[in-house]
Motif scaffolding. Structure first.
Motif, PDB file in Angstrom:
ATOM      1  N   GLY A 183       0.822  -1.202   0.000  1.00 10.04           N
ATOM      2  CA  GLY A 183       0.000   0.000   0.000  1.00 10.04           C
ATOM      3  C   GLY A 183       0.855   1.251   0.000  1.00 10.04           C
ATOM      4  O   GLY A 183       2.066   1.204  -0.254  1.00 10.04           O
ATOM      5  N   ALA A 184       0.235   2.380   0.296  1.00  8.44           N
ATOM      6  CA  ALA A 184       0.950   3.657   0.252  1.00  8.44           C
ATOM      7  C   ALA A 184       0.423   4.597   1.329  1.00  8.44           C
ATOM      8  O   ALA A 184      -0.731   4.519   1.739  1.00  8.44           O
ATOM      9  CB  ALA A 184       0.809   4.306  -1.126  1.00  8.44           C
ATOM     10  N   LEU A 185       1.289   5.464   1.778  1.00  9.61           N
ATOM     11  CA  LEU A 185       0.938   6.506   2.733  1.00  9.61           C
ATOM     12  C   LEU A 185       0.922   7.844   2.009  1.00  9.61           C
ATOM     13  O   LEU A 185       1.908   8.237   1.397  1.00  9.61           O
ATOM     14  CB  LEU A 185       1.954   6.551   3.882  1.00  9.61           C
ATOM     15  CG  LEU A 185       1.835   7.743   4.843  1.00  9.61           C
ATOM     16  CD1 LEU A 185       0.524   7.685   5.619  1.00  9.61           C
ATOM     17  CD2 LEU A 185       3.030   7.788   5.797  1.00  9.61           C
ATOM     18  N   LYS A 186      -0.218   8.502   2.052  1.00 11.03           N
ATOM     19  CA  LYS A 186      -0.281   9.881   1.548  1.00 11.03           C
ATOM     20  C   LYS A 186      -0.169  10.794   2.757  1.00 11.03           C
ATOM     21  O   LYS A 186      -1.009  10.761   3.653  1.00 11.03           O
ATOM     22  CB  LYS A 186      -1.592  10.139   0.791  1.00 11.03           C
ATOM     23  CG  LYS A 186      -1.689  11.578   0.254  1.00 11.03           C
ATOM     24  CD  LYS A 186      -2.718  11.673  -0.842  1.00 11.03           C
ATOM     25  CE  LYS A 186      -4.124  11.528  -0.313  1.00 11.03           C
ATOM     26  NZ  LYS A 186      -4.537  12.687   0.518  1.00 11.03           N
ATOM     27  N   VAL A 187       0.895  11.564   2.800  1.00 12.12           N
ATOM     28  CA  VAL A 187       1.196  12.339   4.004  1.00 12.12           C
ATOM     29  C   VAL A 187       1.398  13.807   3.660  1.00 12.12           C
ATOM     30  O   VAL A 187       1.989  14.158   2.634  1.00 12.12           O
ATOM     31  CB  VAL A 187       2.455  11.770   4.721  1.00 12.12           C
ATOM     32  CG1 VAL A 187       3.670  11.799   3.804  1.00 12.12           C
ATOM     33  CG2 VAL A 187       2.732  12.521   6.013  1.00 12.12           C
ATOM     34  N   THR A 188       0.898  14.665   4.539  1.00 12.46           N
ATOM     35  CA  THR A 188       1.076  16.114   4.395  1.00 12.46           C
ATOM     36  C   THR A 188       2.457  16.479   4.921  1.00 12.46           C
ATOM     37  O   THR A 188       2.721  16.372   6.119  1.00 12.46           O
ATOM     38  CB  THR A 188      -0.011  16.866   5.187  1.00 12.46           C
ATOM     39  OG1 THR A 188      -1.291  16.517   4.666  1.00 12.46           O
ATOM     40  CG2 THR A 188       0.193  18.365   5.108  1.00 12.46           C
ATOM     41  N   LEU A 189       3.335  16.901   4.016  1.00  6.95           N
ATOM     42  CA  LEU A 189       4.725  17.122   4.427  1.00  6.95           C
ATOM     43  C   LEU A 189       5.208  18.552   4.222  1.00  6.95           C
ATOM     44  O   LEU A 189       6.322  18.886   4.640  1.00  6.95           O
ATOM     45  CB  LEU A 189       5.660  16.152   3.706  1.00  6.95           C
ATOM     46  CG  LEU A 189       6.068  16.427   2.252  1.00  6.95           C
ATOM     47  CD1 LEU A 189       7.204  15.497   1.862  1.00  6.95           C
ATOM     48  CD2 LEU A 189       4.937  16.315   1.301  1.00  6.95           C
ATOM     49  N   GLN A 190       4.411  19.420   3.595  1.00  7.73           N
ATOM     50  CA  GLN A 190       4.824  20.808   3.399  1.00  7.73           C
ATOM     51  C   GLN A 190       3.619  21.736   3.557  1.00  7.73           C
ATOM     52  O   GLN A 190       2.469  21.301   3.458  1.00  7.73           O
ATOM     53  CB  GLN A 190       5.422  21.007   1.998  1.00  7.73           C
ATOM     54  CG  GLN A 190       6.734  20.274   1.767  1.00  7.73           C
ATOM     55  CD  GLN A 190       7.227  20.443   0.343  1.00  7.73           C
ATOM     56  OE1 GLN A 190       6.463  20.392  -0.606  1.00  7.73           O
ATOM     57  NE2 GLN A 190       8.525  20.629   0.173  1.00  7.73           N
ATOM     58  N   GLN A 191       3.920  23.007   3.795  1.00  5.62           N
ATOM     59  CA  GLN A 191       2.865  24.008   3.938  1.00  5.62           C
ATOM     60  C   GLN A 191       3.245  25.268   3.177  1.00  5.62           C
ATOM     61  O   GLN A 191       4.418  25.646   3.113  1.00  5.62           O
ATOM     62  CB  GLN A 191       2.631  24.327   5.420  1.00  5.62           C
ATOM     63  CG  GLN A 191       1.424  25.215   5.687  1.00  5.62           C
ATOM     64  CD  GLN A 191       0.999  25.169   7.148  1.00  5.62           C
ATOM     65  OE1 GLN A 191       1.235  24.187   7.836  1.00  5.62           O
ATOM     66  NE2 GLN A 191       0.356  26.229   7.615  1.00  5.62           N
ATOM     67  N   PHE A 192       2.228  25.891   2.566  1.00  2.00           N
ATOM     68  CA  PHE A 192       2.431  27.114   1.785  1.00  2.00           C
ATOM     69  C   PHE A 192       2.373  28.357   2.673  1.00  2.00           C
ATOM     70  O   PHE A 192       1.578  28.428   3.615  1.00  2.00           O
ATOM     71  CB  PHE A 192       1.324  27.272   0.740  1.00  2.00           C
ATOM     72  CG  PHE A 192       1.382  26.278  -0.376  1.00  2.00           C
ATOM     73  CD1 PHE A 192       2.563  25.973  -1.004  1.00  2.00           C
ATOM     74  CD2 PHE A 192       0.216  25.669  -0.828  1.00  2.00           C
ATOM     75  CE1 PHE A 192       2.605  25.068  -2.051  1.00  2.00           C
ATOM     76  CE2 PHE A 192       0.237  24.766  -1.874  1.00  2.00           C
ATOM     77  CZ  PHE A 192       1.432  24.466  -2.488  1.00  2.00           C
ATOM     78  N   TYR A 193       3.162  29.356   2.283  1.00  2.00           N
ATOM     79  CA  TYR A 193       3.111  30.669   2.929  1.00  2.00           C
ATOM     80  C   TYR A 193       3.237  31.730   1.837  1.00  2.00           C
ATOM     81  O   TYR A 193       3.962  31.560   0.859  1.00  2.00           O
ATOM     82  CB  TYR A 193       4.243  30.836   3.951  1.00  2.00           C
ATOM     83  CG  TYR A 193       4.144  29.855   5.094  1.00  2.00           C
ATOM     84  CD1 TYR A 193       3.505  30.204   6.283  1.00  2.00           C
ATOM     85  CD2 TYR A 193       4.662  28.569   4.964  1.00  2.00           C
ATOM     86  CE1 TYR A 193       3.403  29.287   7.325  1.00  2.00           C
ATOM     87  CE2 TYR A 193       4.559  27.647   5.992  1.00  2.00           C
ATOM     88  CZ  TYR A 193       3.919  28.019   7.170  1.00  2.00           C
ATOM     89  OH  TYR A 193       3.802  27.107   8.184  1.00  2.00           O
ATOM     90  N   LEU A 194       2.539  32.835   2.043  1.00  2.00           N
ATOM     91  CA  LEU A 194       2.561  33.929   1.078  1.00  2.00           C
ATOM     92  C   LEU A 194       3.818  34.775   1.282  1.00  2.00           C
ATOM     93  O   LEU A 194       4.531  34.613   2.274  1.00  2.00           O
ATOM     94  CB  LEU A 194       1.294  34.770   1.237  1.00  2.00           C
ATOM     95  CG  LEU A 194      -0.012  34.011   0.951  1.00  2.00           C
ATOM     96  CD1 LEU A 194      -1.221  34.869   1.288  1.00  2.00           C
ATOM     97  CD2 LEU A 194      -0.062  33.557  -0.498  1.00  2.00           C
ATOM     98  N   PRO A 195       4.100  35.690   0.367  1.00  2.00           N
ATOM     99  CA  PRO A 195       5.319  36.501   0.494  1.00  2.00           C
ATOM    100  C   PRO A 195       5.449  37.218   1.842  1.00  2.00           C
ATOM    101  O   PRO A 195       6.551  37.317   2.388  1.00  2.00           O
ATOM    102  CB  PRO A 195       5.181  37.503  -0.663  1.00  2.00           C
ATOM    103  CG  PRO A 195       4.405  36.750  -1.700  1.00  2.00           C
ATOM    104  CD  PRO A 195       3.422  35.927  -0.929  1.00  2.00           C
TER     105      PRO A 195
END
Length: 701
Positions: free
Chosen positions: A535-547
């Motif tokens: 199987g596979a793990l879908k993981v949240t590994l990054q986050q967006f930030y604005l300027p």
């Protein structure tokens, strides 16, 4: 998967490749499947099998997930007692969200493990998952038996009665008598619902008998993969709703779907409380071209061809629903739809098709808009359904590969030659796409500089800049957004706002999807090869930030000028998902500030718009419908006395009929639709052009 691409995730690539029912942003409740077309029919006749039991591989996978998720998740949160308690709630909700099956005594017994799941999963101990599931199937059999008995009795629809429809307000039954009473009301509601659609008497009762029997059989066919996926996804989704576990069988189905490019209606579906709910309509797909199917609609039946039997799909597993809807391009599928999950049943006939890039590509139109004072403004309008790129052609270094930035550049150049005075970019139905494209497209409107910052689980921050000097359009810019504007759309809108480059108009805030997921193949992690399927793990590994350092997570991008809309009241944003990550901020990056949104001018624009909205009959009617929508959405109960039930339904139906008439007035896939809402966006744009010219801040160019 390239983590530079935003969190439309792995499945977004499948959707753009033409997978008709692939999910674009996959929450814990959604599935991406490619099931054999006969699966739904087989589910009806499947015989009961012995309850599944965990295998040595299942236990090994659990231990591996316990190691990987805290190591790579953006939150850096440990697999601890808090995650354990969340996981138990999610696992119970997965099976019994409306509290119709378990007794309170069952829940009290399970709660003894609320701070032990973390330790159990670390050891590969899956016994709790199976114990809860076996108890649930026992309760389902008991409740279905009661429901079938009740269906043979009479119901008094003239008696004052009600049903609790809010899961938060509902309580688990304490006794068989309480459970029976809950089910009496459930059946009464279902019969009234069917009566409103014209199905009554023995026909309605037989339909419900088949529905309840199918629901009971559904869990008799659960296997190890199903239980493992449900349980471990409850654990991973306790970190955030986009982190999920994909079992070996689901991963196989997903890989097949990626290879076959199966066709369908072009919609992302999810399962919620036994219903199949539309999560998103894919630009360029069959549903998008038809225009009637919208997010939050509930599909209750599916028919094949022009006249095939409408199959009831309530309580049907999502993978089986997908197999019914999916089919060859050019064939007809009919959907029984309840708009917004309520009101009269509508039958939508759709012709299956692959998602066509041309239909989801940027398109422009010049509008000679007449302002309320009679003056004319020449405004360029760009409809941008997604941030797309022909990745294969780009990898092959083809000189003319297709992308949203290239298409918008071409449109802007045409606008300039025709002397437009301002530009509107409509992102109100743009769910995101390529982060690279969001950065490049922003560069058409700024000289150069940071567009987005990305933080990983180690705390490292990378800054992504527009490196190309110069602009294609330096004149007045308005970005139209809604609660459906997500991911890459929010990066673009947020950068435009941080640079004071233009104004944002629409819902109070955008969707709030500010995270990036990646798919980890577990066998590859273990063995360095995909020789086995774990199987596979879908993981949240990054986050967006604005300027400026603000995250788009949860809060999205706030509009400078808010217009009334139904979408802003729908529970479809990131913040509406359970355990969605909180927003935070990092240090801002140095960048230019354009003096194109003066505070005094923005205040003037808001005041003028508010005055027009208050005096506009169509906006007044919209505000009335919004109030009705909110009133009924916030109700904990629904009356079961027939007159009161039908009066409430009549209110809903009248509202849906008005919305349907509005849609019918909007011809197929127009670039710009001349609605009262869009006219107000144009009025705001015209005022903005005039204000900037008056203050000698900009010339149209």
């Amino acid at each position: 998967m390239d983590s530079r691409f935003p969190a439309r995730t792995f499945a977004h690539l499948a959707a753009l490749a033409g997978l008709g029912v692939a999910c674009l942003t996959v929450p814990a409740t959604a599935q991406v499947t490619a099931v054999a077309p006969a699966a739904a029919a087989q589910a009806e006749t499947e015989t009961a099998t012995a309850p599944p039991q965990p295998t040595a591989q299942d236990r090994h996978i659990a231990r591996l997930i316990a190691q990987l998720i805290p190591k790579y998740h953006i939150s850096t949160m440990a697999l601890n007692d808090e995650i354990s308690e969340r996981a138990l709630d999610l696992y119970l909700d997965r099976f019994d969200p409306l509290k119709l099956y378990f007794y309170q005594s069952d829940i009290d017994q399970f709660k003894a493990y609320k701070d032990k799941i973390d330790d159990m999963v670390k050891k590969g101990d899956l016994t709790l998952a199976y114990s809860i599931f076996n108890r649930f199937t026992q309760r389902v059999d008991e409740r279905v038996a009661v429901a079938l008995e009740l269906l043979d009795s009479e119901f008094d629809f003239s008696k004052e009665d009600y049903i609790i429809v809010d899961a938060e307000a509902a309580q688990y039954a304490n006794s068989p008598e309480e459970a029976r009473e809950r089910w009496r009301r459930q059946i009464k509601y279902a019969l009234l619902d069917l009566r409103d659609d014209g199905t009554e008497g023995d026909e309605a009762r037989d339909l419900l008998r088949r529905r309840y029997k199918r629901y009971a059989r559904r869990f008799k066919t659960y296997d190890n993969d199903d239980l493992l996926e449900a349980y471990l996804t409850s654990v991973t989704s306790a970190f955030d709703p986009h982190s999920t576990y994909m079992s070996p069988s689901t991963l196989d189905d997903f890989n097949i779907s990626m290879g076959l490019k199966l066709q369908g209606i072009g919609a992302a579906l999810r399962e919620k409380d036994g219903n199949t709910v539309v999560m998103q309509v894919i630009p360029g797909g069959a549903a998008s071209l038809d225009e009637r199917l919208q997010p939050d609609d509930v599909i209750v039946s599916v028919g094949q061809g022009e006249s095939g039997e409408m199959v009831d799909i309530v309580e049907m597993p999502l993978q089986d629903v997908v197999s019914l809807i999916r089919g060859n391009a050019g064939t007809v599928v009919r959907l029984g739809v309840k708009v917004g999950g309520k009101g009269t049943l509508e039958i939508y006939k759709l012709v299956r098709a692959q998602v066509e890039l041309e239909q989801s590509a940027a398109r422009g139109k010049i509008i000679d808009h007449e302002m309320p004072d009679g003056t004319k403004q020449k405004i360029g309008f760009i409809n941008l359904p997604s941030f797309y790129m022909d990745m294969q052609a780009a990898r092959e270094n083809q000189a003319d590969f297709r992308s949203s930035t290239r298409d918008v550049r071409r449109i802007l150049m045409d606008f300039k030659t025709q002397g437009v005075q301002g530009v509107v970019i409509d992102l109100s139905r743009n769910g995101g796409g390529s982060l690279t494209e969001a950065i490049n497209l922003t560069g058409l409107f700024i000289n150069r500089g940071p567009v987005v910052q990305v933080k990983d689980s180690g705390g490292q921050i990378n800054q992504y800049n527009d490196e190309e000097p110069g602009t294609v359009w330096s004149g007045p810019l308005v970005v139209q957004t809604s609660k459906f504007s997500a991911s890459a759309s929010e990066i673009f809108a947020g950068a435009i706002k941080d640079y004071n480059r233009g104004i944002i108009v629409g819902d109070p805030q955008t969707h709030g999807k500010g995270t990036v997921q990646t798919l980890m193949d577990l066998a590859e992690r273990l063995f360095g090869t995909q020789r086995a399927n774990y199987g596979a793990l879908k993981v949240t590994l990054q986050q967006f930030y604005l300027p400026d350092g603000e995250s788009t997570q949860r809060d999205g991008v706030a509009a400078d000028i808010v217009l009334p809309s139904l979408t802003q009241k729908m529970d479809v944003a990131e913040g509406d998902l359970k355990y969605a990550l909180e927003t935070d901020r990092i240090d801002g990056a140095r960048h230019d500030i354009y003096n194109l949104v003066p505070t005094d001018l923005l205040t003037e624009l808001r005041q003028k718009s508010e005055q027009r909205v208050k005096a506009d009959d169509e906006f007044i009617d919209l505000i009335r419908r919004i109030a009705l929508f909110v009133k009924q959405k916030d109700e904990d109960t629904v009356p079961l006395e027939e007159t009161a039930f039908m009066e409430r339904r009549k209110e809903l139906d009248a509202q849906k009929e008005e919305e349907k008439e509005e849609l019918e007035q909007e011809t197929d896939q127009e670039v710009y639709r001349d609605t009262f809402y869009n006219r107000e966006v144009m009025n705001i744009t015209g005022d903005y052009i005039e204000g900037l010219q008056r203050q000698q801040l900009v010339q149209s160019r």
